[in-house]
Design a protein around this motif. Structure first.
Motif, PDB file in Angstrom:
ATOM      1  N   ARG A 131       0.835  -1.200   0.000  1.00 38.38           N
ATOM      2  CA  ARG A 131       0.000   0.000   0.000  1.00 38.38           C
ATOM      3  C   ARG A 131       0.877   1.260   0.000  1.00 38.38           C
ATOM      4  N   ASP A 132       2.007   1.200   0.718  1.00 36.65           N
ATOM      5  CA  ASP A 132       2.964   2.311   0.667  1.00 36.65           C
ATOM      6  C   ASP A 132       3.426   2.540  -0.765  1.00 36.65           C
ATOM      7  N   LEU A 133       3.654   1.445  -1.481  1.00 37.67           N
ATOM      8  CA  LEU A 133       4.118   1.536  -2.859  1.00 37.67           C
ATOM      9  C   LEU A 133       3.081   2.217  -3.743  1.00 37.67           C
ATOM     10  N   ALA A 134       1.826   1.846  -3.582  1.00 32.21           N
ATOM     11  CA  ALA A 134       0.755   2.456  -4.371  1.00 32.21           C
ATOM     12  C   ALA A 134       0.632   3.945  -4.067  1.00 32.21           C
ATOM     13  N   GLU A 135       0.759   4.308  -2.795  1.00 26.49           N
ATOM     14  CA  GLU A 135       0.695   5.727  -2.426  1.00 26.49           C
ATOM     15  C   GLU A 135       1.876   6.491  -3.023  1.00 26.49           C
ATOM     16  N   LEU A 136       3.057   5.883  -2.978  1.00 28.49           N
ATOM     17  CA  LEU A 136       4.248   6.511  -3.550  1.00 28.49           C
ATOM     18  C   LEU A 136       4.070   6.732  -5.048  1.00 28.49           C
ATOM     19  N   GLU A 137       3.545   5.736  -5.738  1.00 33.52           N
ATOM     20  CA  GLU A 137       3.305   5.855  -7.177  1.00 33.52           C
ATOM     21  C   GLU A 137       2.318   6.967  -7.490  1.00 33.52           C
ATOM     22  N   SER A 138       1.327   7.143  -6.621  1.00 28.09           N
ATOM     23  CA  SER A 138       0.284   8.134  -6.876  1.00 28.09           C
ATOM     24  C   SER A 138       0.813   9.559  -6.845  1.00 28.09           C
ATOM     25  N   ARG A 139       1.944   9.792  -6.186  1.00 24.93           N
ATOM     26  CA  ARG A 139       2.484  11.146  -6.097  1.00 24.93           C
ATOM     27  C   ARG A 139       3.779  11.315  -6.896  1.00 24.93           C
ATOM     28  N   SER A 140       4.104  10.328  -7.756  1.00 29.46           N
ATOM     29  CA  SER A 140       5.328  10.381  -8.558  1.00 29.46           C
ATOM     30  C   SER A 140       5.017  10.803  -9.987  1.00 29.46           C
ATOM     31  N   ALA A 141       5.778  11.763 -10.486  1.00 24.17           N
ATOM     32  CA  ALA A 141       5.596  12.233 -11.867  1.00 24.17           C
ATOM     33  C   ALA A 141       6.472  11.465 -12.842  1.00 24.17           C
ATOM     34  N   LEU A 142       7.519  10.811 -12.334  1.00 23.77           N
ATOM     35  CA  LEU A 142       8.445  10.064 -13.177  1.00 23.77           C
ATOM     36  C   LEU A 142       8.798   8.746 -12.510  1.00 23.77           C
ATOM     37  N   LEU A 143       8.672   7.643 -13.277  1.00 25.07           N
ATOM     38  CA  LEU A 143       9.044   6.324 -12.778  1.00 25.07           C
ATOM     39  C   LEU A 143      10.067   5.728 -13.745  1.00 25.07           C
ATOM     40  N   ARG A 144      11.192   5.260 -13.202  1.00 29.03           N
ATOM     41  CA  ARG A 144      12.213   4.592 -13.997  1.00 29.03           C
ATOM     42  C   ARG A 144      12.439   3.208 -13.411  1.00 29.03           C
ATOM     43  N   THR A 145      12.361   2.165 -14.243  1.00 28.11           N
ATOM     44  CA  THR A 145      12.472   0.811 -13.717  1.00 28.11           C
ATOM     45  C   THR A 145      13.373  -0.048 -14.573  1.00 28.11           C
ATOM     46  N   HIS A 146      14.068  -0.942 -13.910  1.00 29.42           N
ATOM     47  CA  HIS A 146      14.873  -1.958 -14.601  1.00 29.42           C
ATOM     48  C   HIS A 146      14.413  -3.320 -14.116  1.00 29.42           C
ATOM     49  N   GLU A 147      14.139  -4.212 -15.067  1.00 29.44           N
ATOM     50  CA  GLU A 147      13.717  -5.572 -14.741  1.00 29.44           C
ATOM     51  C   GLU A 147      14.561  -6.563 -15.530  1.00 29.44           C
ATOM     52  N   PRO A 148      15.318  -7.435 -14.844  1.00 30.84           N
ATOM     53  CA  PRO A 148      16.161  -8.399 -15.550  1.00 30.84           C
ATOM     54  C   PRO A 148      15.493  -9.732 -15.881  1.00 30.84           C
ATOM     55  N   LEU A 149      14.365 -10.069 -15.232  1.00 35.51           N
ATOM     56  CA  LEU A 149      13.808 -11.408 -15.412  1.00 35.51           C
ATOM     57  C   LEU A 149      12.336 -11.455 -15.796  1.00 35.51           C
ATOM     58  N   PHE A 159       6.879   7.160 -17.701  1.00 35.28           N
ATOM     59  CA  PHE A 159       7.347   5.828 -17.315  1.00 35.28           C
ATOM     60  C   PHE A 159       8.434   5.376 -18.283  1.00 35.28           C
ATOM     61  N   ARG A 160       9.613   5.074 -17.762  1.00 33.72           N
ATOM     62  CA  ARG A 160      10.728   4.580 -18.562  1.00 33.72           C
ATOM     63  C   ARG A 160      11.134   3.209 -18.040  1.00 33.72           C
ATOM     64  N   ALA A 161      11.181   2.235 -18.930  1.00 33.01           N
ATOM     65  CA  ALA A 161      11.519   0.873 -18.530  1.00 33.01           C
ATOM     66  C   ALA A 161      12.668   0.340 -19.375  1.00 33.01           C
ATOM     67  N   VAL A 162      13.628  -0.301 -18.711  1.00 30.51           N
ATOM     68  CA  VAL A 162      14.669  -1.068 -19.384  1.00 30.51           C
ATOM     69  C   VAL A 162      14.471  -2.515 -18.958  1.00 30.51           C
ATOM     70  N   ILE A 163      14.168  -3.370 -19.922  1.00 33.36           N
ATOM     71  CA  ILE A 163      13.834  -4.774 -19.660  1.00 33.36           C
ATOM     72  C   ILE A 163      14.880  -5.668 -20.307  1.00 33.36           C
ATOM     73  N   HIS A 164      15.452  -6.559 -19.542  1.00 36.06           N
ATOM     74  CA  HIS A 164      16.454  -7.462 -20.116  1.00 36.06           C
ATOM     75  C   HIS A 164      15.782  -8.429 -21.094  1.00 36.06           C
ATOM     76  N   GLU A 165      16.504  -8.776 -22.132  1.00 35.57           N
ATOM     77  CA  GLU A 165      15.979  -9.712 -23.133  1.00 35.57           C
ATOM     78  C   GLU A 165      15.546 -11.034 -22.505  1.00 35.57           C
ATOM     79  N   ALA A 166      16.177 -11.412 -21.392  1.00 33.86           N
ATOM     80  CA  ALA A 166      15.817 -12.662 -20.715  1.00 33.86           C
ATOM     81  C   ALA A 166      14.354 -12.679 -20.317  1.00 33.86           C
ATOM     82  N   SER A 172       8.118   4.802 -22.280  1.00 34.54           N
ATOM     83  CA  SER A 172       9.276   4.411 -23.087  1.00 34.54           C
ATOM     84  C   SER A 172       9.732   3.033 -22.650  1.00 34.54           C
ATOM     85  N   VAL A 173       9.848   2.101 -23.617  1.00 35.77           N
ATOM     86  CA  VAL A 173      10.276   0.737 -23.319  1.00 35.77           C
ATOM     87  C   VAL A 173      11.531   0.420 -24.124  1.00 35.77           C
ATOM     88  N   GLN A 174      12.589   0.025 -23.419  1.00 31.59           N
ATOM     89  CA  GLN A 174      13.823  -0.391 -24.065  1.00 31.59           C
ATOM     90  C   GLN A 174      14.160  -1.816 -23.646  1.00 31.59           C
TER      91      GLN A 174
END
Length: 293
Positions: free
Chosen positions: A100-118, A166-173, A202-204
């Protein structure tokens, strides 16, 4: 009012920022207590997020601490005004405080950058992909369904009245890891291309041939606050997820994300024609994997 035993991430962060400002100003806890006409214990509870501070008192404190007007000042004032209530409250029956903290944090964020390897980032998952991931981790199908519903509700930050960038870098894996079977994966990869049509997304893809940098980098999300000093790095962990706020850590993760982005393929551009792809990009790689399923 008795001090709360389990303050939210927002409440802890506001308290931590006030303590940082007080220490930077060279003021003791006793002096801060005198400013608020309170005792030292109350200042301690405010700085740990266990007790709220009113906007009027916060305004006075920030001035006494030498915090100049600007985005940081305004961001702290806004954090004090928030009540922590939102759509996520409807999931209290299943979802824990950290989520729930995460959802509240997202609600007040103007920019999200994420990296996911799997795996595909939660913000971009289809319902069936999310359910398959959660069934594998939760074990309880009914609980997984509820978590999947919560995860899809979080995606509204990308499409609401004031959508976040929203900017995402996703590993090919993550594209090759079969989640829920070939049909689920094909639909998920189509979803990646569809959501990339949004002007704020943006998805890379980080390809295998780019080397091991991404493989040695865990998944993380950087949530942009009202000012850079209020950014937060979120590290998900099965037993104890972390919200990082140290300035040096924030700077390190920001640099890490930019390096990942530099090494990754060009962002998905679903509007471009296939013949315009003079070199390999994220879209062509996603399409290649999808057609091979």
């Amino acid at each position: 009012m008795a001090p709360r035993s389990n303050p939210s991430e927002r409440q802890r962060r506001l308290g931590a920022e006030l303590r940082k400002l007080r220490v930077r100003a060279g003021l003791s806890g006793e002096r801060a207590a005198a400013i608020l006409d309170a005792d030292r214990a109350r200042i301690s509870n405010i700085e740990t997020g266990r007790i709220d501070v009113s906007r009027n008192r916060l305004y006075k404190v920030l001035q006494e601490y030498g915090c100049p007007p600007g985005p940081y000042f305004d961001g702290l004032m806004a954090m004090a005004q928030e009540k922590g209530t939102g759509w996520w409250g409807a999931f209290s029956d299943t979802i824990g405080p950290a989520a729930r903290d995460l959802a509240e944090l997202e609600s007040r964020s103007a920019l999200l950058r994420t990296h996911e390897p799997l795996v595909i980032p939660g913000m971009l998952q289809t319902e069936e992909y999310a359910r398959a991931v959660l069934e594998a981790t939760e074990g309880d199908p009914q609980r997984a369904d509820r978590y999947a519903e919560f995860r899809l509700a979080r995606q509204q930050v990308l499409t609401g009245a004031s959508p976040a960038t929203f900017r995402a870098v996703i590993h090919e894996a993550a594209l090759h890891t079969h989640v829920g079977g070939a049909t689920v994966m094909r639909r998920q990869l189509l979803r990646l291309m569809e959501v990339s049509r949004l002007p704020n997304v943006s998805v890379q893809v980080y390809p295998f041939e780019a080397g091991i940098y991404s493989a040695h980098t865990q998944s993380f999300v950087i949530y942009g606050g009202a000012a850079p000093e209020l950014d937060t790095v979120y590290l998900e962990h099965p037993t104890n997820s972390l919200f990082l706020q140290d300035v040096d850590q924030l700077d390190e993760y920001a640099k890490m994300f930019e390096r990942l982005s530099e090494l990754a393929l060009a962002p998905v551009d679903p509007e471009s024609a296939p013949e315009s792809h003079e070199s390999r990009d994220s879209l062509s790689l996603i399409q290649h994997v999808m057609y091979a399923l």
